[in-house]
Design a protein around this motif. Structure first.
Motif, PDB file in Angstrom:
ATOM      1  N   GLU A   1       0.700  -1.305   0.268  1.00  0.00           N
ATOM      2  CA  GLU A   1       0.008   0.075  -0.087  1.00  0.00           C
ATOM      3  C   GLU A   1       0.774   1.413   0.036  1.00  0.00           C
ATOM      4  N   GLN A   2       2.235   1.116   0.134  1.00  0.00           N
ATOM      5  CA  GLN A   2       3.102   2.242   0.066  1.00  0.00           C
ATOM      6  C   GLN A   2       3.970   2.456  -1.082  1.00  0.00           C
ATOM      7  N   LYS A   3       3.839   1.594  -1.875  1.00  0.00           N
ATOM      8  CA  LYS A   3       4.462   1.604  -3.175  1.00  0.00           C
ATOM      9  C   LYS A   3       4.346   2.557  -4.172  1.00  0.00           C
ATOM     10  N   ASN A   4       2.876   3.543  -4.050  1.00  0.00           N
ATOM     11  CA  ASN A   4       2.832   4.500  -4.975  1.00  0.00           C
ATOM     12  C   ASN A   4       3.304   5.907  -4.445  1.00  0.00           C
ATOM     13  N   PHE A   5       3.945   5.543  -3.170  1.00  0.00           N
ATOM     14  CA  PHE A   5       4.571   6.980  -2.317  1.00  0.00           C
ATOM     15  C   PHE A   5       6.013   6.866  -2.587  1.00  0.00           C
ATOM     16  N   VAL A   6       6.753   5.978  -2.841  1.00  0.00           N
ATOM     17  CA  VAL A   6       8.386   5.865  -2.681  1.00  0.00           C
ATOM     18  C   VAL A   6       8.960   5.225  -4.132  1.00  0.00           C
TER      19      VAL A   6
ATOM     20  N   GLU B   1      -2.111  12.968  -0.405  1.00  0.00           N
ATOM     21  CA  GLU B   1      -3.020  12.059   0.376  1.00  0.00           C
ATOM     22  C   GLU B   1      -2.035  11.215   1.388  1.00  0.00           C
ATOM     23  N   ASN B   2      -0.710  11.341   1.275  1.00  0.00           N
ATOM     24  CA  ASN B   2       0.079  10.532   2.200  1.00  0.00           C
ATOM     25  C   ASN B   2       0.031  11.167   3.553  1.00  0.00           C
ATOM     26  N   GLU B   3      -1.078  10.834   4.277  1.00  0.00           N
ATOM     27  CA  GLU B   3      -1.060  11.507   5.786  1.00  0.00           C
ATOM     28  C   GLU B   3      -0.088  10.847   6.501  1.00  0.00           C
ATOM     29  N   ASP B   4       0.295   9.528   6.325  1.00  0.00           N
ATOM     30  CA  ASP B   4       1.427   8.947   7.402  1.00  0.00           C
ATOM     31  C   ASP B   4       2.437   9.606   7.055  1.00  0.00           C
TER      32      ASP B   4
ATOM     33  N   LYS C   1       3.268  12.723   6.253  1.00  0.00           N
ATOM     34  CA  LYS C   1       3.030  14.171   6.796  1.00  0.00           C
ATOM     35  C   LYS C   1       3.052  13.932   8.206  1.00  0.00           C
ATOM     36  N   ALA C   2       2.443  13.029   8.961  1.00  0.00           N
ATOM     37  CA  ALA C   2       2.375  13.022  10.436  1.00  0.00           C
ATOM     38  C   ALA C   2       3.961  12.717  10.894  1.00  0.00           C
ATOM     39  N   PHE C   3       4.752  11.548  10.067  1.00  0.00           N
ATOM     40  CA  PHE C   3       5.840  11.095  10.584  1.00  0.00           C
ATOM     41  C   PHE C   3       6.879  12.528  10.582  1.00  0.00           C
ATOM     42  N   TYR C   4       6.745  13.141   9.393  1.00  0.00           N
ATOM     43  CA  TYR C   4       7.808  14.150   9.317  1.00  0.00           C
ATOM     44  C   TYR C   4       7.489  15.466   9.919  1.00  0.00           C
ATOM     45  N   SER C   5       6.467  15.563  10.304  1.00  0.00           N
ATOM     46  CA  SER C   5       5.952  16.892  11.226  1.00  0.00           C
ATOM     47  C   SER C   5       6.740  16.533  12.669  1.00  0.00           C
ATOM     48  N   LYS C   6       6.819  15.376  13.172  1.00  0.00           N
ATOM     49  CA  LYS C   6       7.477  15.129  14.405  1.00  0.00           C
ATOM     50  C   LYS C   6       8.872  15.468  14.353  1.00  0.00           C
ATOM     51  N   PHE C   7       9.486  15.736  13.246  1.00  0.00           N
ATOM     52  CA  PHE C   7      10.983  16.232  13.135  1.00  0.00           C
ATOM     53  C   PHE C   7      10.796  17.459  12.599  1.00  0.00           C
ATOM     54  N   GLY C   8       9.733  18.545  12.792  1.00  0.00           N
ATOM     55  CA  GLY C   8       9.786  19.923  12.337  1.00  0.00           C
ATOM     56  C   GLY C   8       9.609  20.174  11.071  1.00  0.00           C
ATOM     57  N   PHE C   9       9.122  19.294  10.561  1.00  0.00           N
ATOM     58  CA  PHE C   9       8.842  19.745   8.849  1.00  0.00           C
ATOM     59  C   PHE C   9       7.485  20.167   8.807  1.00  0.00           C
TER      60      PHE C   9
ATOM     61  N   ASP D   1       3.638  17.273  -8.319  1.00  0.00           N
ATOM     62  CA  ASP D   1       2.347  17.070  -7.764  1.00  0.00           C
ATOM     63  C   ASP D   1       2.260  16.908  -6.061  1.00  0.00           C
ATOM     64  N   GLU D   2       3.575  16.831  -5.742  1.00  0.00           N
ATOM     65  CA  GLU D   2       3.767  16.772  -4.213  1.00  0.00           C
ATOM     66  C   GLU D   2       3.906  18.028  -3.373  1.00  0.00           C
ATOM     67  N   VAL D   3       3.464  17.877  -2.200  1.00  0.00           N
ATOM     68  CA  VAL D   3       3.581  19.000  -1.093  1.00  0.00           C
ATOM     69  C   VAL D   3       4.769  19.207  -0.674  1.00  0.00           C
ATOM     70  N   VAL D   4       5.468  20.120  -0.627  1.00  0.00           N
ATOM     71  CA  VAL D   4       6.880  20.629   0.049  1.00  0.00           C
ATOM     72  C   VAL D   4       6.550  20.717   1.661  1.00  0.00           C
ATOM     73  N   ALA D   5       7.498  20.073   2.377  1.00  0.00           N
ATOM     74  CA  ALA D   5       7.642  20.602   3.714  1.00  0.00           C
ATOM     75  C   ALA D   5       9.110  21.005   4.152  1.00  0.00           C
ATOM     76  N   ILE D   6       9.357  21.990   4.786  1.00  0.00           N
ATOM     77  CA  ILE D   6      10.581  22.183   5.150  1.00  0.00           C
ATOM     78  C   ILE D   6      11.030  22.252   6.648  1.00  0.00           C
ATOM     79  N   CYS D   7      12.273  22.131   7.085  1.00  0.00           N
ATOM     80  CA  CYS D   7      12.581  22.166   8.407  1.00  0.00           C
ATOM     81  C   CYS D   7      14.089  23.044   8.513  1.00  0.00           C
ATOM     82  N   SER D   8      13.889  23.826   9.556  1.00  0.00           N
ATOM     83  CA  SER D   8      15.317  24.641   9.915  1.00  0.00           C
ATOM     84  C   SER D   8      16.186  23.685  10.437  1.00  0.00           C
ATOM     85  N   LEU D   9      17.588  23.976   9.898  1.00  0.00           N
ATOM     86  CA  LEU D   9      18.791  23.241  10.266  1.00  0.00           C
ATOM     87  C   LEU D   9      19.509  24.050  11.121  1.00  0.00           C
TER      88      LEU D   9
END
Length: 158
Positions: free
Chosen positions: A22-27, A128-131, A133-141, A150-158
């Motif tokens: 079920e993850q093959k379309n995401f990576v 649509e990859n809510e997993d 989004k939730a995972f990366y947000s835990k690291f500040g993204f 077609d992908e959402v960009v998320a950033i994190c300060s270094l």
């Protein structure tokens, strides 16, 4: 846990790792990522592919980038910043804390600025990859409103 550069000693083992169906379309599969890394490097851009190694076995794959790779769909954030281009944990090792531990290693590594100083690390994922989004947000993204294709960009300060 450690990140080991992809080389002749581990490339074939890394190509055998895969995500759940079920993850093959995401990576992308690791063999495609390794080919893409090679082509990027040969085109004189930066790609850093690694195996994620724990307890004497490979549990995942990671590919980082720095600055532009010449893609016309790149978001503005690419200039002089790092990218987590690919990040996967093999289906057998998901849910065991390896992803969290690996991401901690990735962020520690990036803060050494191996390719040059940067203000941000960025990544992208399907809306649509809510997993992810939730995972990366835990690291500040945090999503910044940009898109990479077609992908959402998320950033994190270094």
């Amino acid at each position: 846990m450690e990140l080991k550069k992809v080389d002749l000693s581990n490339v074939w083992e890394l190509t055998k790792l895969k995500v759940k169906d079920e993850q093959k379309n995401f990576v992308a599969p690791n063999n495609i990522s390794i080919i893409e890394a090679y082509a990027t490097i040969q085109s004189e851009y930066i790609a850093l592919p690694f195996g994620i190694y724990e307890d004497e076995r490979y549990v995942g794959f990671l590919m980082l980038g720095y600055d532009t790779n010449g893609d016309e769909n790149e978001p503005e954030i690419v200039r002089h910043n790092y990218c987590i281009w690919r990040f996967m944990i093999d289906e057998k090792y998901q849910g065991l804390g390896y992803g969290k531990k690996a991401m901690e290693c990735v962020m520690t590594y990036l803060k050494t600025f191996p390719c040059g100083v940067a203000k941000y690390c960025w990544l992208s994922y399907e809306p649509e990859n809510e997993d992810a989004k939730a995972f990366y947000s835990k690291f500040g993204f945090i999503e910044n409103g940009d898109m990479c294709g077609d992908e959402v960009v998320a950033i994190c300060s270094l």
